[in-house]
Design an enzyme around this catalytic site. Structure first.
Site, short mmCIF file in Angstrom:
data_model
loop_
_atom_site.label_atom_id
_atom_site.label_comp_id
_atom_site.label_asym_id
_atom_site.label_seq_id
_atom_site.Cartn_x
_atom_site.Cartn_y
_atom_site.Cartn_z
N TYR A 148 4.02 4.21 -3.53
CA TYR A 148 3.59 3.39 -2.70
C TYR A 148 3.22 1.92 -3.63
O TYR A 148 3.79 0.80 -3.73
CB TYR A 148 3.76 3.01 -1.37
CG TYR A 148 3.99 1.86 -1.04
CD1 TYR A 148 4.55 1.27 -0.21
CD2 TYR A 148 2.23 1.85 -0.31
CE1 TYR A 148 4.22 0.02 0.65
CE2 TYR A 148 2.92 -0.03 0.79
CZ TYR A 148 3.40 0.08 0.77
OH TYR A 148 3.21 -1.46 1.66
N HIS A 149 1.69 2.11 -3.48
CA HIS A 149 0.89 1.57 -4.53
C HIS A 149 1.45 0.65 -5.57
O HIS A 149 1.17 -0.33 -5.80
CB HIS A 149 -0.28 2.00 -4.39
CG HIS A 149 -1.83 1.23 -5.04
ND1 HIS A 149 -2.29 0.24 -3.17
CD2 HIS A 149 -2.23 0.66 -5.96
CE1 HIS A 149 -2.89 -0.42 -4.62
NE2 HIS A 149 -2.95 0.33 -6.08
N HIS A 150 1.18 1.14 -6.51
CA HIS A 150 1.90 0.83 -7.62
C HIS A 150 2.67 -0.38 -7.90
O HIS A 150 2.73 -1.24 -8.36
CB HIS A 150 2.62 2.31 -8.65
CG HIS A 150 1.45 2.95 -10.24
ND1 HIS A 150 0.70 2.38 -10.51
CD2 HIS A 150 0.86 3.93 -9.38
CE1 HIS A 150 -0.59 3.10 -10.97
NE2 HIS A 150 0.17 3.77 -10.46
#
Length: 270
Positions: A148-150
């Site tokens: 999700y962060h990427h």
């Protein structure tokens, strides 16, 4: 809006030749024309990640120690240099023009030294997706926080750079600094070095602090957005707030689950 005009001679670090030659106008124009390609990268990334996990399910995990050391070390060196170059620029703005100007002025995108590293930062979010290949091929646990962060950092970085929004200098410099620590840690671990546990705690704490500061900067940009010297878009502030708040919650939960809950469980066993 009147931009803060800086000469390379005013900065604490000298300008490198490739930084001086860098065409930031062409870079910004390219991003305005092509920023939506970040959705293509994100879709391919998601397909490869979850397809790769399915492919590896019945196969033995790979070691990949040497490639992981080289990968992490490359990103560590890139992040360290980026943190030093952009950090020196931000310190100069803070000391000469103050905190408000460091948030609102767009000079970070076209100033000496920082203009190259601003563009390098947003482009780097595409190859950084390769981090997950090592997680999948080594059959490690894939956290929601990780992918999700990427994806969201890639989408937001490309979306924001094209508009040269206020706050970008803080967002990029903080990320460079945290990644300098994080990838150095990964490189050391992959090389088999014994890394003290407090360093891992420090890195996660730095990530949480980065997200809290990101929320603060977003709030200040919203407060000052009606002034001519603090350019942004209301939708950009909204996405930034949602992104940083979700990161703050996810990283805080990771900190609790990894360091506090396990410690409590260990103490109960004793």
């Amino acid at each position: 809006m009147e931009l803060l005009q800086l000469n390379a001679s005013e900065l604490p670090l000298s300008e490198w030749s490739f930084e001086r030659r860098f065409d930031e106008r062409g870079a910004i124009q390219w991003m305005q024309d092509n920023w939506s390609k970040s959705f293509v990268f994100s879709a391919l990334y998601a397909a490869l990640v979850f397809g790769g996990r399915h492919y590896m399910k019945l196969r033995p995990k790979m070691n990949l120690r040497l490639p992981l050391v080289l990968w992490s070390l490359t990103l560590a060196v890139f992040s360290i240099i980026g943190a030093v170059r952009t950090g020196s620029y931000m310190v100069h703005i803070l000391s000469c023009s103050g905190f408000r100007r460091s948030i609102c002025d767009q000079s970070f995108y076209n100033g000496p030294v920082s203009k190259f590293w601003a563009y390098a930062f947003v482009l780097s979010k595409a190859p950084e997706l390769g981090d997950t290949a090592f997680v999948v091929l080594r059959k490690q646990k894939l956290l929601f926080l990780h992918w999700y962060h990427h994806i969201t950092v890639l989408l937001y970085s490309w979306y924001s750079y094209k508009d040269m929004v206020a706050g970008g200098g803080w967002f990029m410099t903080m990320n460079f600094g945290v990644h300098a620590l994080m990838y150095s840690y990964y490189a050391a671990r992959a090389a088999g070095l014994r890394v003290p546990r407090p360093l891992a705690v420090l890195i996660t704490s730095a990530q949480i602090s980065q997200m809290a500061m990101g929320l603060l900067v977003s709030a200040l940009v919203y407060r000052w957005m009606n002034h001519a010297d603090c350019p942004t878009r209301i939708d950009n502030i909204g996405w930034a707030a949602v992104m940083y708040l979700s990161y703050l919650l996810l990283f805080s939960n990771f900190f609790y689950q990894t360091y506090l809950r396990r410690r409590d469980a260990h103490l109960k066993k004793e």
